[in-house]
Motif scaffolding. Structure first.
Motif, PDB file in Angstrom:
ATOM      1  N   GLU A  72      47.625   5.270 -15.078  1.00 23.53           N
ATOM      2  CA  GLU A  72      49.015   5.689 -14.938  1.00 23.53           C
ATOM      3  C   GLU A  72      49.398   6.445 -16.202  1.00 23.53           C
ATOM      4  OE1 GLU A  72      51.494   2.375 -13.936  1.00 23.53           O
ATOM      5  OE2 GLU A  72      50.314   1.848 -12.161  1.00 23.53           O
ATOM      6  N   PRO A  78      54.313   5.572 -10.745  1.00 20.19           N
ATOM      7  CA  PRO A  78      54.118   5.503  -9.296  1.00 20.19           C
ATOM      8  C   PRO A  78      55.410   5.083  -8.606  1.00 20.19           C
ATOM      9  CG  PRO A  78      52.421   4.264 -10.481  1.00 20.19           C
ATOM     10  CD  PRO A  78      53.497   4.591 -11.459  1.00 20.19           C
ATOM     11  N   ARG A  83      50.634   1.525  -7.392  1.00 21.46           N
ATOM     12  CA  ARG A  83      49.981   1.561  -8.697  1.00 21.46           C
ATOM     13  C   ARG A  83      49.067   2.785  -8.744  1.00 21.46           C
ATOM     14  NH1 ARG A  83      49.642  -3.068 -11.720  1.00 21.46           N
ATOM     15  NH2 ARG A  83      48.914  -1.581 -13.287  1.00 21.46           N
ATOM     16  N   GLY A  84      48.855   3.282  -9.959  1.00 22.97           N
ATOM     17  CA  GLY A  84      48.036   4.472 -10.124  1.00 22.97           C
ATOM     18  C   GLY A  84      46.580   4.139 -10.404  1.00 22.97           C
ATOM     19  N   GLN A 121      46.025  11.375 -11.398  1.00 26.11           N
ATOM     20  CA  GLN A 121      46.568  10.069 -11.004  1.00 26.11           C
ATOM     21  C   GLN A 121      46.792  10.053  -9.502  1.00 26.11           C
ATOM     22  OE1 GLN A 121      49.859   8.460 -13.317  1.00 26.11           O
ATOM     23  NE2 GLN A 121      50.855   7.749 -11.432  1.00 26.11           N
ATOM     24  N   ASN A 123      48.090   7.481  -6.426  1.00 25.22           N
ATOM     25  CA  ASN A 123      48.859   6.255  -6.243  1.00 25.22           C
ATOM     26  C   ASN A 123      48.467   5.555  -4.948  1.00 25.22           C
ATOM     27  OD1 ASN A 123      50.306   6.853  -8.600  1.00 25.22           O
ATOM     28  ND2 ASN A 123      51.760   8.115  -7.463  1.00 25.22           N
TER      29      ASN A 123
END
Length: 205
Positions: A72, A78, A83-84, A121, A123
């Motif tokens: 992240e 995110p 969550r990344g 990234q 998500n």
């Protein structure tokens, strides 16, 4: 942005989130290291071909294996409940990147370097993140349990051969766990012996 599956063996392109037909699933690859997954949509898997991402029949080849790490970047939180992660090709060591196109679009490609940049990234829902990356805590050794005893007293009824109680010929008893036992023969001469129960049994389960 999410990869959109194309024709078998074709390039994977970008698509709006929640677009129809996007149902990518992470699946562990048997016999490989931890946090290495394949990314499947139906019978096709996300694969690396040079710097391109393609959809191909799932075969668990190294080109279809992805190393997953938490990722992240500052300034790109995110959405709530997500969550990344970062996706690295197990075959090339390159990371999946959403690169901007000159005409306001985006393309999905492999970048030779894994960088702390929002374009790398991706998500995923928190439940997916936890399944992929949160290790289950090791099971603590179970402490021996002590059997709890009944409250009150143990009692023992003893039988003797004569009034002088010189010869024990039998007994009947109830212990602190409530079990009943007996031995010997009855006698008209008897005496009752009691003792308080401890709070815990000495024996371990």
């Amino acid at each position: 942005m999410k990869p959109a599956i194309g024709t078998p063996g074709g390039n994977v392109s970008a698509a709006p989130c929640h677009a129809s037909g996007l149902d990518w699933e992470f699946e562990p690859v048997r016999g490989t290291q931890a946090h290495r997954e394949r990314i499947r949509n139906g019978s096709f898997c996300l694969g690396a071909r040079g710097r391109r991402l393609v959809s191909a029949r799932c075969d668990d080849s190294l080109e279809q294996q992805w190393v997953i790490t938490p990722f992240e970047t500052p300034g790109a939180p995110p959405p709530p409940g997500f969550r990344g992660i970062q996706l690295k090709s197990a075959a090339t060591g390159e990371c999946v990147e959403g690169a901007p196109e000159p005409v306001g679009g985006a393309r999905i490609r492999l970048h030779p370097e894994c960088q702390p940049h929002p374009s790398q990234q991706w998500n995923v829902h928190r439940s997916v993140f936890e399944r992929l990356l949160v290790e289950a805590p090791p099971e603590a050794p179970r402490a021996p349990r002590r059997a709890l005893l009944a409250s009150g007293q143990s009692e023992r009824l003893q039988f003797y051969a004569d009034e002088g109680r010189t010869l024990l010929v039998g007994w009947r008893g109830r212990d602190c766990l409530g079990a009943q036992t007996s031995w010997g023969v009855s006698s008209p001469h008897e005496t009752r012996v009691t003792a308080p129960c401890p709070r815990e049994a000495g024996a371990l389960e």
